[in-house]
Design a protein around this motif. Sequence first.
Motif, PDB file in Angstrom:
ATOM      1  N   ASN A 113       0.852  -1.184   0.000  1.00  0.00           N
ATOM      2  CA  ASN A 113       0.000   0.000   0.000  1.00  0.00           C
ATOM      3  C   ASN A 113       0.890   1.237   0.000  1.00  0.00           C
ATOM      4  N   THR A 114       0.318   2.355  -0.328  1.00  0.00           N
ATOM      5  CA  THR A 114       1.094   3.583  -0.474  1.00  0.00           C
ATOM      6  C   THR A 114       1.689   4.070   0.852  1.00  0.00           C
ATOM      7  N   ASN A 115       1.126   3.668   1.986  1.00  0.00           N
ATOM      8  CA  ASN A 115       1.669   4.068   3.291  1.00  0.00           C
ATOM      9  C   ASN A 115       3.017   3.404   3.581  1.00  0.00           C
ATOM     10  N   ALA A 116       3.309   2.297   2.902  1.00  0.00           N
ATOM     11  CA  ALA A 116       4.548   1.550   3.154  1.00  0.00           C
ATOM     12  C   ALA A 116       5.666   1.915   2.177  1.00  0.00           C
ATOM     13  N   PHE A 117       5.447   2.902   1.328  1.00  0.00           N
ATOM     14  CA  PHE A 117       6.460   3.276   0.328  1.00  0.00           C
ATOM     15  C   PHE A 117       7.753   3.769   0.972  1.00  0.00           C
ATOM     16  N   ARG A 118       8.869   3.313   0.416  1.00  0.00           N
ATOM     17  CA  ARG A 118      10.211   3.720   0.816  1.00  0.00           C
ATOM     18  C   ARG A 118      11.040   3.892  -0.451  1.00  0.00           C
ATOM     19  N   PRO A 119      12.145   4.647  -0.408  1.00  0.00           N
ATOM     20  CA  PRO A 119      13.023   4.732  -1.583  1.00  0.00           C
ATOM     21  C   PRO A 119      13.572   3.344  -1.934  1.00  0.00           C
ATOM     22  N   LEU A 120      13.660   3.068  -3.229  1.00  0.00           N
ATOM     23  CA  LEU A 120      14.135   1.766  -3.698  1.00  0.00           C
ATOM     24  C   LEU A 120      15.544   1.875  -4.265  1.00  0.00           C
ATOM     25  N   PRO A 121      16.391   0.870  -4.022  1.00  0.00           N
ATOM     26  CA  PRO A 121      17.741   0.907  -4.595  1.00  0.00           C
ATOM     27  C   PRO A 121      17.680   0.869  -6.120  1.00  0.00           C
ATOM     28  N   LEU A 122      18.515   1.656  -6.768  1.00  0.00           N
ATOM     29  CA  LEU A 122      18.671   1.759  -8.223  1.00  0.00           C
ATOM     30  C   LEU A 122      17.491   2.402  -8.946  1.00  0.00           C
ATOM     31  N   MET A 123      16.310   2.266  -8.429  1.00  0.00           N
ATOM     32  CA  MET A 123      15.132   2.834  -9.089  1.00  0.00           C
ATOM     33  C   MET A 123      14.922   4.237  -8.546  1.00  0.00           C
ATOM     34  N   GLU A 124      14.606   5.159  -9.390  1.00  0.00           N
ATOM     35  CA  GLU A 124      14.373   6.528  -8.952  1.00  0.00           C
ATOM     36  C   GLU A 124      12.899   6.723  -8.599  1.00  0.00           C
ATOM     37  N   THR A 125      12.431   5.889  -7.685  1.00  0.00           N
ATOM     38  CA  THR A 125      11.050   5.945  -7.248  1.00  0.00           C
ATOM     39  C   THR A 125      10.935   5.322  -5.858  1.00  0.00           C
ATOM     40  N   THR A 126       9.724   5.295  -5.339  1.00  0.00           N
ATOM     41  CA  THR A 126       9.472   4.661  -4.056  1.00  0.00           C
ATOM     42  C   THR A 126       8.560   3.459  -4.271  1.00  0.00           C
ATOM     43  N   GLY A 127       8.555   2.564  -3.294  1.00  0.00           N
ATOM     44  CA  GLY A 127       7.713   1.376  -3.369  1.00  0.00           C
ATOM     45  C   GLY A 127       7.936   0.513  -2.144  1.00  0.00           C
ATOM     46  N   ILE A 128       7.541  -0.735  -2.237  1.00  0.00           N
ATOM     47  CA  ILE A 128       7.706  -1.688  -1.144  1.00  0.00           C
ATOM     48  C   ILE A 128       8.804  -2.656  -1.552  1.00  0.00           C
ATOM     49  N   LEU A 129       9.768  -2.868  -0.660  1.00  0.00           N
ATOM     50  CA  LEU A 129      10.939  -3.700  -0.962  1.00  0.00           C
ATOM     51  C   LEU A 129      10.992  -4.901  -0.024  1.00  0.00           C
ATOM     52  N   VAL A 130      11.321  -6.060  -0.596  1.00  0.00           N
ATOM     53  CA  VAL A 130      11.594  -7.253   0.202  1.00  0.00           C
ATOM     54  C   VAL A 130      12.991  -7.711  -0.127  1.00  0.00           C
ATOM     55  N   LYS A 131      13.818  -7.864   0.924  1.00  0.00           N
ATOM     56  CA  LYS A 131      15.210  -8.310   0.745  1.00  0.00           C
ATOM     57  C   LYS A 131      15.346  -9.793   0.956  1.00  0.00           C
TER      58      LYS A 131
END
Length: 131
Positions: A113-131
């Motif tokens: 969801n949009t509340n969980a957005f964070r900066p993403l590595p390499l991508m010039e945008t935000t989103g949800i990341l799982v490592k």
Amino acid sequence: MKKDIEIPEVEGVYMAVVQEYNEIYKTDDWNAYIINDKEVDLEMILIVSRGYDEKRETSTMRHKLAKLPAKSYAKAEWMQEDVLALNNEFRVTFFEGNKMYDKKYLFRKNTINTNAFRPLPLMETTGILVK
């Protein structure tokens, strides 16, 4: 024999979900990406995805990328709005050199969801990341 198979731990490869505006359909679409933050290329990438919860399960989707260059990313899958309420699992298998790597990435239900957005590595945008 099984004990002789070594599958090393995956580092520097992530899955991300991003909301992007679709110019053609004038909608905000959810897309899953694979991110290669390593200094080496990945080859023969297989991505198997599914959504599930206690009562429902989606079809299993399979995607293949021949190569993912170092420090790059690629769109893996468009995600329907309905599946965001489910656990979304991405099983990623790839070769780095002559070694095979395998990892499961899990986006727990209702965490996309949009509340969980964070900066993403390499991508010039935000989103949800799982490592």
